[in-house]
Design a protein around this motif. Structure first.
Motif, PDB file in Angstrom:
ATOM      1  N   UNK A 453     -26.056 -10.335 -19.414  1.00  0.00           N
ATOM      2  CA  UNK A 453     -25.288  -9.596 -18.406  1.00  0.00           C
ATOM      3  C   UNK A 453     -24.931  -8.205 -18.952  1.00  0.00           C
ATOM      4  N   UNK A 454     -25.865  -7.253 -18.866  1.00  0.00           N
ATOM      5  CA  UNK A 454     -25.632  -5.908 -19.445  1.00  0.00           C
ATOM      6  C   UNK A 454     -24.400  -5.200 -18.893  1.00  0.00           C
ATOM      7  N   UNK A 455     -23.989  -5.536 -17.669  1.00  0.00           N
ATOM      8  CA  UNK A 455     -22.835  -4.870 -17.044  1.00  0.00           C
ATOM      9  C   UNK A 455     -21.527  -5.135 -17.799  1.00  0.00           C
ATOM     10  N   UNK A 456     -21.513  -6.165 -18.647  1.00  0.00           N
ATOM     11  CA  UNK A 456     -20.305  -6.462 -19.417  1.00  0.00           C
ATOM     12  C   UNK A 456     -19.982  -5.346 -20.428  1.00  0.00           C
ATOM     13  N   UNK A 457     -20.952  -4.477 -20.681  1.00  0.00           N
ATOM     14  CA  UNK A 457     -20.696  -3.339 -21.571  1.00  0.00           C
ATOM     15  C   UNK A 457     -19.638  -2.408 -21.002  1.00  0.00           C
ATOM     16  N   UNK A 458     -19.431  -2.460 -19.674  1.00  0.00           N
ATOM     17  CA  UNK A 458     -18.427  -1.608 -19.024  1.00  0.00           C
ATOM     18  C   UNK A 458     -16.992  -2.054 -19.336  1.00  0.00           C
ATOM     19  N   UNK A 459     -16.840  -3.324 -19.739  1.00  0.00           N
ATOM     20  CA  UNK A 459     -15.490  -3.880 -19.927  1.00  0.00           C
ATOM     21  C   UNK A 459     -14.890  -3.411 -21.243  1.00  0.00           C
ATOM     22  N   UNK A 460     -13.666  -2.889 -21.156  1.00  0.00           N
ATOM     23  CA  UNK A 460     -12.927  -2.450 -22.335  1.00  0.00           C
ATOM     24  C   UNK A 460     -11.643  -3.272 -22.456  1.00  0.00           C
ATOM     25  N   UNK A 461     -11.299  -3.639 -23.684  1.00  0.00           N
ATOM     26  CA  UNK A 461     -10.029  -4.319 -23.923  1.00  0.00           C
ATOM     27  C   UNK A 461      -8.964  -3.234 -24.069  1.00  0.00           C
ATOM     28  N   UNK A 462      -8.034  -3.171 -23.104  1.00  0.00           N
ATOM     29  CA  UNK A 462      -7.068  -2.079 -23.041  1.00  0.00           C
ATOM     30  C   UNK A 462      -5.739  -2.415 -23.716  1.00  0.00           C
ATOM     31  N   UNK A 463      -5.352  -3.681 -23.666  1.00  0.00           N
ATOM     32  CA  UNK A 463      -4.066  -4.046 -24.267  1.00  0.00           C
ATOM     33  C   UNK A 463      -4.111  -5.515 -24.670  1.00  0.00           C
ATOM     34  N   UNK A 464      -3.410  -5.825 -25.755  1.00  0.00           N
ATOM     35  CA  UNK A 464      -3.413  -7.184 -26.302  1.00  0.00           C
ATOM     36  C   UNK A 464      -1.993  -7.504 -26.750  1.00  0.00           C
ATOM     37  N   UNK A 465      -1.381  -8.498 -26.117  1.00  0.00           N
ATOM     38  CA  UNK A 465       0.007  -8.855 -26.443  1.00  0.00           C
ATOM     39  C   UNK A 465       0.064 -10.320 -26.869  1.00  0.00           C
ATOM     40  N   UNK A 466       0.854 -10.570 -27.898  1.00  0.00           N
ATOM     41  CA  UNK A 466       1.036 -11.929 -28.404  1.00  0.00           C
ATOM     42  C   UNK A 466       2.515 -12.268 -28.364  1.00  0.00           C
ATOM     43  N   UNK A 467       2.834 -13.453 -27.878  1.00  0.00           N
ATOM     44  CA  UNK A 467       4.215 -13.917 -27.907  1.00  0.00           C
ATOM     45  C   UNK A 467       4.252 -15.353 -28.408  1.00  0.00           C
ATOM     46  N   UNK A 468       5.056 -15.570 -29.444  1.00  0.00           N
ATOM     47  CA  UNK A 468       5.268 -16.930 -29.940  1.00  0.00           C
ATOM     48  C   UNK A 468       6.301 -17.585 -29.041  1.00  0.00           C
ATOM     49  N   UNK A 469       5.934 -18.725 -28.452  1.00  0.00           N
ATOM     50  CA  UNK A 469       6.807 -19.391 -27.490  1.00  0.00           C
ATOM     51  C   UNK A 469       7.872 -20.210 -28.210  1.00  0.00           C
ATOM     52  N   UNK A 470       9.116 -20.144 -27.752  1.00  0.00           N
ATOM     53  CA  UNK A 470      10.207 -20.843 -28.432  1.00  0.00           C
ATOM     54  C   UNK A 470      10.052 -22.359 -28.333  1.00  0.00           C
ATOM     55  N   UNK A 471       9.729 -22.980 -29.468  1.00  0.00           N
ATOM     56  CA  UNK A 471       9.570 -24.436 -29.480  1.00  0.00           C
ATOM     57  C   UNK A 471      10.187 -25.051 -30.730  1.00  0.00           C
ATOM     58  N   UNK A 472      10.749 -24.184 -31.588  1.00  0.00           N
ATOM     59  CA  UNK A 472      11.411 -24.674 -32.795  1.00  0.00           C
ATOM     60  C   UNK A 472      10.463 -25.263 -33.813  1.00  0.00           C
ATOM     61  N   UNK A 473       9.169 -24.893 -33.767  1.00  0.00           N
ATOM     62  CA  UNK A 473       8.192 -25.464 -34.686  1.00  0.00           C
ATOM     63  C   UNK A 473       7.664 -24.449 -35.687  1.00  0.00           C
ATOM     64  N   UNK A 474       8.319 -23.292 -35.794  1.00  0.00           N
ATOM     65  CA  UNK A 474       7.898 -22.288 -36.761  1.00  0.00           C
ATOM     66  C   UNK A 474       6.484 -21.824 -36.534  1.00  0.00           C
ATOM     67  N   UNK A 475       5.664 -21.832 -37.592  1.00  0.00           N
ATOM     68  CA  UNK A 475       4.286 -21.339 -37.484  1.00  0.00           C
ATOM     69  C   UNK A 475       3.398 -22.267 -36.669  1.00  0.00           C
ATOM     70  N   UNK A 477       4.288 -23.275 -33.669  1.00  0.00           N
ATOM     71  CA  UNK A 477       4.681 -23.075 -32.273  1.00  0.00           C
ATOM     72  C   UNK A 477       3.494 -22.603 -31.436  1.00  0.00           C
ATOM     73  N   UNK A 478       3.580 -22.833 -30.134  1.00  0.00           N
ATOM     74  CA  UNK A 478       2.531 -22.346 -29.235  1.00  0.00           C
ATOM     75  C   UNK A 478       2.597 -20.829 -29.120  1.00  0.00           C
ATOM     76  N   UNK A 479       1.445 -20.247 -28.855  1.00  0.00           N
ATOM     77  CA  UNK A 479       1.318 -18.793 -28.731  1.00  0.00           C
ATOM     78  C   UNK A 479       0.710 -18.449 -27.385  1.00  0.00           C
ATOM     79  N   UNK A 480       1.296 -17.454 -26.726  1.00  0.00           N
ATOM     80  CA  UNK A 480       0.726 -16.950 -25.475  1.00  0.00           C
ATOM     81  C   UNK A 480       0.112 -15.589 -25.736  1.00  0.00           C
TER      82      UNK A 480
END
Length: 522
Positions: A453-475, A477-480
């Motif tokens: 799928x050559x058209x996928x070359x048009x896609x750019x990753x513009x922003x990347x955010x990570x949030x550790x979800x509060x679960x009290x399990x330290x490292x 824990x789930x990540x969004x």
């Protein structure tokens, strides 16, 4: 009532904000956008303060603007220097702008402590500078710096400084709340008094240190002020300047004071985003009028109501400023949210269809695991397509591996990802490096899929955010992970959740490319 004139100082006062710096090319491009928006005066900078601003006036003189006048900013002459020999005054004239704006001291405290001259000498600085500029230039504006603070401290002297400017024949006197501490009721009272003693047209320049810059500007217009100064997105020193993105629609739509055309007003969000982009600042989604959340609805009761009549929870039609109504999907969602979202994506969904309830149940179960679809419309659209049976599987990921290696204490880690994908009956096995494990995985996925799928070359990753979800399990824990992607025409958001950050990133990355492929088929 005459038309209110808009004076934009984004290119000068706006660049004094923390974290904002514009290249010369950026300033020229923004000037054209402001001109298209219908701004009457564009303040380009202070040519006496730095080479970039000198270059701006030289460059902008070669550009063709539709209707805006370009203003140069400076100060009154220095004490004990003849006005015709003052370098600041000479530089302003040499810039050859359409308008010259200079500021002077109106607060007796500043005259004594900052200038260290007598109050009478300060009046001479103001008169001499403006009188000289009026004899050698066209329009001349006077910014009465710290006027409201000066008036509160010594009203008689503050008004005398305005009278000196009026005597010089200045075209407009702008009352400045430079420290941003004045409240709207004070603005009304003080302007009312000034109008009994000054006949020159008045303007307002307000700062936002008390969160009242826009309110003060609108109050001033209500009192008869004819020029409003501000910046796009409220950029400016400390807490910022009066936000023209709020002032313009408030004047036009709520106070019925025409300042731009209806067509120009519909470009307001576009101009706001454009300035954010060139300033390299993420747009404020909660910004009034133009923010992406300004007309976003989350509660099911709200969504059900706006579907019947938008006025139930919207103070105006968002399309008037180039915005749009958005329905957010969350664990607060009801059927009305899902129905409205389906309509937005041109999907055929019936409120009585069991699929609607299935989607709703899926959403609530996924959000309970940490998913959030408010910034991930693309992931939500794919979820609905899967429930409706209209989702096409363009590829299958057979497996992947990500390696992160650090070969020495002083060496940067290196990342490499290998991936195996199946498209139709063909299997592609490839590897790629990256500046981190997620970047390496993104590069490997693209490298494998772009062959099909050559058209996928048009896609750019513009922003990347990570949030550790509060679960009290330290490292553990789930990540969004929330990813914003885009091509030349659109932006879209996808989301992934896992107790493994690479897996969460993988889920969001796959959704992003899957969404692009579905859009190519529409």
């Amino acid at each position: 009532m005459g038309r209110v004139k808009l004076y934009d100082t984004t290119l000068r006062d706006g660049t004094q904000a923390e974290d904002i710096s514009l290249l010369l090319e950026d300033k020229i491009r923004i000037a054209h956008k402001l001109d298209e928006l219908g701004i009457q005066y564009i303040e380009g900078g202070w040519p006496g303060s730095n080479p970039k601003d000198v270059a701006f006036f030289k460059e902008i003189s070669r550009e063709k603007l539709r209707q805006a006048k370009v203003a140069a900013f400076g100060s009154t002459r220095r004490a004990r220097v003849a006005v015709e020999k003052d370098n600041n005054i000479k530089t302003l004239l040499a810039a050859e702008p359409d308008v010259i704006t200079i500021f002077g001291k109106t607060w007796d405290f500043h005259v004594r402590e900052a200038l260290r001259i007598s109050l009478e000498e300060n009046l001479e600085l103001i008169f001499d500078s403006l009188d000289f500029l009026k004899r050698h230039s066209g329009e001349v504006f006077y910014d009465a710096e710290h006027f409201f603070d000066g008036y509160k401290a010594n009203p008689e002297y503050a008004v005398k400084t305005l009278q000196a400017a009026q005597q010089a024949g200045v075209d407009c006197i702008i009352l400045c709340d430079t420290n941003g501490g004045t409240l709207p009721f004070e603005v009304a009272r003080i302007i009312g008094d000034v109008q009994t003693r000054i006949s020159t047209p008045l303007g307002i320049h307000s700062h936002n240190d008390s969160e009242c810059a826009v309110a003060n500007a609108l109050q001033a217009v209500e009192m008869g002020v004819v020029q409003v100064q501000g910046t796009i997105n409220g950029f400016g020193e400390r807490c910022g300047n009066a936000n023209l993105c709020s002032i313009i629609p408030s004047l036009q739509l709520k106070m019925k004071r025409e300042c731009v055309s209806d067509d120009q007003l519909r470009n307001l969000q576009d101009v706001s985003r454009y300035v954010y982009e060139l300033a390299n600042i993420p747009p404020d989604k909660r910004q009034a009028f133009v923010g992406s959340s300004a007309f976003a609805h989350k509660g099911g009761v709200h969504v059900s109501a706006i579907e019947r009549n938008p006025e139930t929870y919207e103070h105006m039609r968002p399309e008037l400023v180039g915005n749009r109504t958005r329905v957010l999907i969350s664990d607060l969602s009801g059927r009305s949210n899902v129905m409205a979202k389906a309509k937005e994506f041109n999907l055929d969904l019936d409120s009585r269809d069991p699929v609607t309830l299935e989607i709703l149940d899926n959403i609530k179960e996924m959000e309970n695991r940490g998913y959030q679809f408010e910034g991930a419309d693309a992931s939500f659209e794919l979820l609905m397509k899967k429930a409706l049976g209209s989702h096409r599987k363009f590829f299958q990921i057979i497996g992947f591996r990500v390696l992160d290696e650090k070969r020495g204490e002083d060496q940067r880690p290196t990342s490499e990802a290998t991936i195996k994908v199946k498209v139709g009956g063909k299997v592609e096995h490839t590897a790629a490096e990256g500046s981190g494990p997620v970047n390496a995985l993104d590069n490997a996925i693209r490298k494998a899929l772009e062959k099909f799928y050559p058209k996928l070359k048009e896609v750019k990753l513009l922003d990347y955010k990570v949030r550790v979800l509060p679960a009290g399990q330290g490292t553990a824990s789930s990540t969004r992970v929330l990813i914003e992607s885009g091509d030349r025409h659109n932006r879209w958001g996808t989301v992934g959740v896992s107790d493994n950050i690479i897996d969460a990133s993988y889920i969001a990355l796959i959704d992003s490319l899957d969404y692009k492929l579905h859009k190519l088929e529409e």
